[in-house]
Design a protein around this motif. Sequence first.
Motif, mmCIF file in Angstrom:
data_model
loop_
_atom_site.group_PDB
_atom_site.id
_atom_site.type_symbol
_atom_site.label_atom_id
_atom_site.label_comp_id
_atom_site.label_asym_id
_atom_site.label_seq_id
_atom_site.Cartn_x
_atom_site.Cartn_y
_atom_site.Cartn_z
ATOM 1 N N GLU A 133 15.859 19.977 -17.793
ATOM 2 C CA GLU A 133 14.939 19.003 -18.389
ATOM 3 C C GLU A 133 15.679 17.751 -18.848
ATOM 4 O OE1 GLU A 133 13.008 16.905 -21.600
ATOM 5 O OE2 GLU A 133 14.631 18.314 -21.951
ATOM 6 N N THR A 174 14.944 14.053 -17.450
ATOM 7 C CA THR A 174 14.579 12.969 -18.362
ATOM 8 C C THR A 174 15.570 11.821 -18.267
ATOM 9 O OG1 THR A 174 13.516 14.554 -19.834
ATOM 10 C CG2 THR A 174 14.070 12.407 -20.766
ATOM 11 N N SER A 175 16.841 12.135 -18.131
ATOM 12 C CA SER A 175 17.851 11.090 -17.985
ATOM 13 C C SER A 175 17.654 10.311 -16.688
ATOM 14 C CB SER A 175 19.254 11.689 -18.028
ATOM 15 O OG SER A 175 19.476 12.323 -19.275
ATOM 16 N N LEU A 220 14.860 9.625 -15.403
ATOM 17 C CA LEU A 220 13.710 8.729 -15.555
ATOM 18 C C LEU A 220 14.159 7.290 -15.764
ATOM 19 C CD1 LEU A 220 11.162 10.667 -17.782
ATOM 20 C CD2 LEU A 220 10.744 9.704 -15.526
ATOM 21 N N VAL A 240 13.988 13.551 -10.857
ATOM 22 C CA VAL A 240 13.021 13.788 -11.935
ATOM 23 C C VAL A 240 12.082 14.930 -11.546
ATOM 24 C CG1 VAL A 240 11.050 12.807 -13.171
ATOM 25 C CG2 VAL A 240 13.122 11.454 -12.872
ATOM 26 N N TYR A 257 12.207 18.609 -13.439
ATOM 27 C CA TYR A 257 11.111 19.097 -14.270
ATOM 28 C C TYR A 257 10.517 20.392 -13.724
ATOM 29 C CZ TYR A 257 10.951 15.057 -17.377
ATOM 30 O OH TYR A 257 11.240 14.102 -18.311
ATOM 31 N N SER A 275 12.486 21.972 -26.522
ATOM 32 C CA SER A 275 12.157 20.572 -26.811
ATOM 33 C C SER A 275 13.133 19.951 -27.800
ATOM 34 C CB SER A 275 10.723 20.455 -27.312
ATOM 35 O OG SER A 275 10.562 21.162 -28.525
ATOM 36 N N THR A 297 15.518 16.936 -26.805
ATOM 37 C CA THR A 297 15.383 15.663 -27.503
ATOM 38 C C THR A 297 16.727 15.178 -28.029
ATOM 39 O OG1 THR A 297 13.111 16.158 -28.136
ATOM 40 C CG2 THR A 297 14.263 14.504 -29.451
ATOM 41 N N VAL A 345 19.043 14.193 -25.032
ATOM 42 C CA VAL A 345 18.655 12.932 -24.397
ATOM 43 C C VAL A 345 18.981 11.753 -25.318
ATOM 44 C CG1 VAL A 345 16.697 11.576 -23.566
ATOM 45 C CG2 VAL A 345 16.956 13.949 -22.853
#
Length: 106
Positions: free
Chosen positions: A13, A17-18, A20, A35, A39, A63, A67, A70
């Motif tokens: 994840e 996210t990175s 993105l 991405v 995911y 999460s 978080t 990231v």
Amino acid sequence: MPYLLLSFAIVSEVCATSCLKLTEGFTRLWPSLGVGVGYVLSFVLLGQALKHIPVSVAYAVWSGAGTAAVAGIGVLAFGESLGRAQWLGLALIVVGVVALNLRGSH
């Protein structure tokens, strides 16, 4: 084994996210594929981990760790900065995840 799956889900994840940031609005093919793959892999691994870990604990760890990771990548790789409020927010996330894990799966 379930926590190893959860760890790989987090890594996947975080990578997605990175990526993105690198897609430039999904106009670049390879980061965009990263991405999507990241995911999908993350959710598959998280789903497998949920067979053995309570959803409240697994999702909080997934999460929260994602978080924090990231945010760190944003600072280190993308030159972003975090103010006191952002650092406090990340600390509160970590405290919340730890509090949820105090009870564990008992």
